[in-house]
Design a protein around this motif. Structure first.
Motif, PDB file in Angstrom:
ATOM      1  N   HIS A   1     -15.947  14.823  68.110  1.00  0.00           N
ATOM      2  CA  HIS A   1     -16.216  13.786  69.100  1.00  0.00           C
ATOM      3  C   HIS A   1     -16.831  14.402  70.359  1.00  0.00           C
ATOM      4  O   HIS A   1     -16.438  15.507  70.781  1.00  0.00           O
ATOM      5  CB  HIS A   1     -14.915  13.064  69.454  1.00  0.00           C
ATOM      6  CG  HIS A   1     -15.116  11.763  70.145  1.00  0.00           C
ATOM      7  ND1 HIS A   1     -15.442  11.671  71.485  1.00  0.00           N
ATOM      8  CD2 HIS A   1     -15.050  10.475  69.687  1.00  0.00           C
ATOM      9  CE1 HIS A   1     -15.560  10.398  71.828  1.00  0.00           C
ATOM     10  NE2 HIS A   1     -15.312   9.655  70.762  1.00  0.00           N
TER      11      HIS A   1
ATOM     12  N   THR B   1      -5.077  12.066  74.520  1.00  0.00           N
ATOM     13  CA  THR B   1      -6.497  11.713  74.494  1.00  0.00           C
ATOM     14  C   THR B   1      -6.897  11.214  73.112  1.00  0.00           C
ATOM     15  O   THR B   1      -7.607  10.211  72.966  1.00  0.00           O
ATOM     16  CB  THR B   1      -7.361  12.926  74.883  1.00  0.00           C
ATOM     17  OG1 THR B   1      -7.022  13.354  76.197  1.00  0.00           O
ATOM     18  CG2 THR B   1      -8.842  12.587  74.842  1.00  0.00           C
TER      19      THR B   1
ATOM     20  N   ARG C   1     -16.203  13.930  73.269  1.00  0.00           N
ATOM     21  CA  ARG C   1     -15.239  14.148  74.346  1.00  0.00           C
ATOM     22  C   ARG C   1     -14.902  15.627  74.525  1.00  0.00           C
ATOM     23  O   ARG C   1     -14.570  16.065  75.631  1.00  0.00           O
ATOM     24  CB  ARG C   1     -13.951  13.355  74.095  1.00  0.00           C
ATOM     25  CG  ARG C   1     -13.104  13.869  72.952  1.00  0.00           C
ATOM     26  CD  ARG C   1     -11.703  13.273  72.975  1.00  0.00           C
ATOM     27  NE  ARG C   1     -11.692  11.861  72.728  1.00  0.00           N
ATOM     28  CZ  ARG C   1     -11.448  11.284  71.542  1.00  0.00           C
ATOM     29  NH1 ARG C   1     -11.231  12.053  70.489  1.00  0.00           N
ATOM     30  NH2 ARG C   1     -11.431   9.986  71.415  1.00  0.00           N
ATOM     31  N   TRP C   2     -15.011  16.402  73.418  1.00  0.00           N
ATOM     32  CA  TRP C   2     -14.654  17.815  73.533  1.00  0.00           C
ATOM     33  C   TRP C   2     -15.721  18.604  74.285  1.00  0.00           C
ATOM     34  O   TRP C   2     -15.421  19.622  74.921  1.00  0.00           O
ATOM     35  CB  TRP C   2     -14.402  18.409  72.155  1.00  0.00           C
ATOM     36  CG  TRP C   2     -13.344  17.659  71.400  1.00  0.00           C
ATOM     37  CD1 TRP C   2     -13.451  17.047  70.190  1.00  0.00           C
ATOM     38  CD2 TRP C   2     -11.997  17.407  71.834  1.00  0.00           C
ATOM     39  NE1 TRP C   2     -12.279  16.442  69.832  1.00  0.00           N
ATOM     40  CE2 TRP C   2     -11.369  16.640  70.820  1.00  0.00           C
ATOM     41  CE3 TRP C   2     -11.264  17.748  72.966  1.00  0.00           C
ATOM     42  CZ2 TRP C   2     -10.044  16.217  70.927  1.00  0.00           C
ATOM     43  CZ3 TRP C   2      -9.949  17.331  73.065  1.00  0.00           C
ATOM     44  CH2 TRP C   2      -9.352  16.575  72.063  1.00  0.00           C
TER      45      TRP C   2
ATOM     46  N   LEU D   1      -7.861  13.149  79.233  1.00  0.00           N
ATOM     47  CA  LEU D   1      -8.880  14.167  78.954  1.00  0.00           C
ATOM     48  C   LEU D   1      -9.046  15.092  80.156  1.00  0.00           C
ATOM     49  O   LEU D   1      -9.096  16.321  80.009  1.00  0.00           O
ATOM     50  CB  LEU D   1     -10.213  13.501  78.607  1.00  0.00           C
ATOM     51  CG  LEU D   1     -11.368  14.454  78.269  1.00  0.00           C
ATOM     52  CD1 LEU D   1     -11.100  15.174  76.956  1.00  0.00           C
ATOM     53  CD2 LEU D   1     -12.701  13.699  78.209  1.00  0.00           C
TER      54      LEU D   1
ATOM     55  N   ASN E   1      -7.433   7.637  73.832  1.00  0.00           N
ATOM     56  CA  ASN E   1      -8.820   7.704  74.270  1.00  0.00           C
ATOM     57  C   ASN E   1      -8.969   7.322  75.750  1.00  0.00           C
ATOM     58  O   ASN E   1      -9.859   6.560  76.127  1.00  0.00           O
ATOM     59  CB  ASN E   1      -9.702   6.804  73.403  1.00  0.00           C
ATOM     60  CG  ASN E   1     -11.187   7.139  73.556  1.00  0.00           C
ATOM     61  OD1 ASN E   1     -11.545   8.270  73.882  1.00  0.00           O
ATOM     62  ND2 ASN E   1     -12.050   6.161  73.348  1.00  0.00           N
TER      63      ASN E   1
ATOM     64  N   GLN F   1     -13.072  12.574  64.989  1.00  0.00           N
ATOM     65  CA  GLN F   1     -12.336  12.989  66.180  1.00  0.00           C
ATOM     66  C   GLN F   1     -12.523  14.471  66.481  1.00  0.00           C
ATOM     67  O   GLN F   1     -12.576  14.875  67.644  1.00  0.00           O
ATOM     68  CB  GLN F   1     -10.850  12.676  66.008  1.00  0.00           C
ATOM     69  CG  GLN F   1     -10.526  11.196  66.045  1.00  0.00           C
ATOM     70  CD  GLN F   1      -9.033  10.938  65.996  1.00  0.00           C
ATOM     71  OE1 GLN F   1      -8.251  11.791  65.582  1.00  0.00           O
ATOM     72  NE2 GLN F   1      -8.638   9.753  66.426  1.00  0.00           N
TER      73      GLN F   1
ATOM     74  N   VAL G   1     -17.313  17.232  76.808  1.00  0.00           N
ATOM     75  CA  VAL G   1     -16.950  16.881  78.181  1.00  0.00           C
ATOM     76  C   VAL G   1     -15.763  17.733  78.635  1.00  0.00           C
ATOM     77  O   VAL G   1     -15.734  18.237  79.766  1.00  0.00           O
ATOM     78  CB  VAL G   1     -16.607  15.380  78.280  1.00  0.00           C
ATOM     79  CG1 VAL G   1     -16.125  15.033  79.692  1.00  0.00           C
ATOM     80  CG2 VAL G   1     -17.814  14.531  77.905  1.00  0.00           C
ATOM     81  N   ALA G   2     -14.767  17.916  77.748  1.00  0.00           N
ATOM     82  CA  ALA G   2     -13.605  18.735  78.083  1.00  0.00           C
ATOM     83  C   ALA G   2     -14.022  20.165  78.409  1.00  0.00           C
ATOM     84  O   ALA G   2     -13.523  20.768  79.371  1.00  0.00           O
ATOM     85  CB  ALA G   2     -12.595  18.715  76.940  1.00  0.00           C
TER      86      ALA G   2
ATOM     87  N   THR H   1      -9.572   8.485  79.702  1.00  0.00           N
ATOM     88  CA  THR H   1     -10.252   9.537  80.450  1.00  0.00           C
ATOM     89  C   THR H   1      -9.267  10.375  81.258  1.00  0.00           C
ATOM     90  O   THR H   1      -9.431  11.596  81.393  1.00  0.00           O
ATOM     91  CB  THR H   1     -11.299   8.918  81.396  1.00  0.00           C
ATOM     92  OG1 THR H   1     -12.231   8.148  80.634  1.00  0.00           O
ATOM     93  CG2 THR H   1     -12.049  10.000  82.163  1.00  0.00           C
TER      94      THR H   1
END
Length: 542
Positions: free
Chosen positions: A200, A150, A202-203, A159, A154, A197, A205-206, A156
């Motif tokens: 970010h 990820t 995204r974490w 992730l 990057n 990073q 979302v994770a 999805t």
């Protein structure tokens, strides 16, 4: 045989020896207890409630029991079908170890990372004595790999996969399964000051995905415990399954404030690794020393996933008050990658020669240990096929292929692990488990008294091996409770007088008894074994 073919041959052998304990009797008490929980789940078709000892059971999350119960439904209830899903998850972990090491370094290091992992002694032992760790090891390294991808790509899909495997790990052992995952990813980003990073979105979302994926576990705990505060769990009412899952099961053990307590020793895992990671343990210590000495000078030139993923977990478990040897298995993939990387950085020189001498001494000592243990233990049923394989492996240790010194070191170390495993799973454990009276009694009853109910008093040590290996449910009796309809068979310590009922009682079989998970020198020595062995008996009551 050229070096590449030799490597793949050793990899295949490393995979196969992890199946060598598949048909060995399940070791009690934990292994047979977990098998019994899954057996009850499969027989009752109740996949939300966990039961043990005849009552509600709040200790472990559900996922390993779901996977085992599914395997029972497909293949039937057997010892091997209990072990199979755990071994397959461990092999998945070896595959992800290969993928991760190849992404970080190259194919050769990746292959040897997988081989080192699969020949570490406690990995092989855990694939015989299956508990949560084979599952957890596979899920954690898979999550780390996908979160690594990820960061790099990057995408999805990675992730979602990383969050999915992290959720499986949590549903196997609890929230502390996130420690090596967060330690690996966070340690890399912090050391290289990649703050964007690290923080970010995204974490977030994770985290939300993980919460979504663990909802089956949360739902099951809620309907079994939180909806029923009247149930008595850990000797009290009003116990929340959700609180236990998020806090008491993990943080409660760490702070020793939960219902399940332990005694901690901060040096426990340092000396545990000496045998658990054999035959690679001394190499692992050298790896960490060299890694720390060289790489901290230039943190941007090296990866830190394996170092911090393993270090964070090692430190946390060392500080915990609840410690067991198999806890460290979950970071063995990271240890294996670091060890392989270190070895392949030493193509020649004095260091490599010293390592060769060290690994040769380890191999010789382990072979000597097997010989001494065989002499003192004197197995009653040695298993001639296993002895033949053992002799072949021993002779192979004496043959050194015509390859470079590093490859000779690797070859000898893997053959040493195979030699030890063939002895343990082919000779020692099958013979030891003749003294696990519950499993022996269960199989004997199935053959000789298939239609007769079997009972045991709760006040005596509950026999999960008997419960699992019986083809019928084990009846647990209270001293003042009602007895089953006669005839029935009572499993009890020899000479016990707890049963005071009237009628005919006949002792029909006796079994030697010893708790195999707690081996002592006196028990292993054939000359003193009888001092440690108890006797359990089956009494037919008409």
């Amino acid at each position: 045989m050229n070096y590449q073919k030799l490597t793949y041959t050793l990899l295949a052998a490393a995979v196969l020896i992890n199946f060598s304990g598949l048909f060995v009797t399940i070791i009690g008490t934990d292994g047979t207890l977990y098998a019994t929980v899954a057996k009850t789940m499969a027989l009752n078709h109740n996949y939300t409630h966990l039961f043990a000892f005849g009552t509600d059971w709040l200790d472990k999350p559900h996922l390993p029991f779901w996977l085992t119960a599914f395997c029972f439904q497909v293949f039937g209830i057997h010892g091997w079908s209990y072990k199979l899903p755990g071994i397959l998850c461990m092999l998945m972990g070896a595959y992800y170890t290969y993928l991760f090491a190849r992404a970080l370094y190259n194919k050769e290091i990746a292959l040897w990372s997988a081989i080192i992992l699969l020949t570490a002694q406690h990995i092989i032992l855990s694939n015989n004595d299956v508990r949560a760790e084979p599952y957890l090891t596979g899920f954690i390294i898979a999550s780390i790999y996908h979160f690594y991808k990820t960061n790099k790509e990057n995408r999805t899909g990675h992730l979602v996969a990383g969050a999915f495997f992290a959720a499986l790990a949590i549903m196997t052992k609890g929230m502390f399964a996130l420690v090596p995952i967060c330690g690996a990813i966070g340690g890399e980003l912090i050391m290289k000051k990649r703050w964007k990073q690290l923080f970010h979105p995204r974490w977030i979302v994770a985290a939300l995905l993980i919460l979504l994926f663990i909802t089956p576990e949360l739902y099951s705990l809620y309907i079994q415990f939180d909806l029923h505060p009247e149930k008595i769990v850990f000797g009290q009412q009003g116990v929340s399954g959700l609180r236990f899952f998020f806090w008491d099961s993990q943080f409660g053990r760490f702070f020793n404030s939960g219902p399940i307590k332990g005694k901690g020793d901060k040096s426990f895992f340092f000396h545990t690794l000496l045998w658990a990671f054999l035959p690679w343990s001394l190499l692992l210590y050298a790896t960490f020393m060299q890694w720390f000495r060289k790489n901290f000078r230039n943190p941007f030139a090296h990866e830190w996933y394996c170092f911090y993923g393993s270090l964070a977990t090692f430190v946390l478990f060392s500080l915990s008050r609840f410690q067991l040897p198999h806890y460290l298995n979950i970071i063995f993939p990271l240890f294996a990658i670091m060890t392989a990387k270190y070895l392949f950085s030493l193509q020649s020189g004095a260091t490599l020669r010293r390592i060769n001498i060290t690994q040769t001494i380890i191999a010789a000592l382990l072979v000597l240990l097997v010989m001494v243990l065989s002499w003192f233990f004197q197995p009653e049923e040695p298993g001639w096929f296993s002895i033949v394989l053992l002799v072949i492996a021993g002779l192979a240790l004496l043959w050194v292929p015509n390859v470079a010194l590093l490859q000779k070191i690797l070859y000898r170390s893997v053959l040493t692990a195979i030699f030890i495993t063939l002895f343990l799973n082919g000779i020692l454990y099958p013979d030891l488990l003749r003294y696990q009276s519950g499993s022996e009694a269960g199989r004997w009853i199935n053959k000789n008294y298939p239609g007769i109910p079997v009972a045991q008093f709760r006040a005596e040590a509950y026999s999960s091996p008997l419960d699992f290996y019986l083809d019928k449910p084990l009846i647990l009796l209270d001293s003042a409770g009602a007895l089953p309809d006669r005839p029935f068979i009572l499993y009890q310590p020899a000479g016990a007088t707890r049963y005071q009922g009237k009628g005919d009682t006949t002792m029909i079989k006796q079994f030697d008894h010893y708790p195999i998970s707690r081996l002592t020198p006196k028990f292993l020595n054939n000359a003193t074994r009888r001092e440690k062995v108890a006797v359990y008996e089956l009494v037919l009551i008409r």
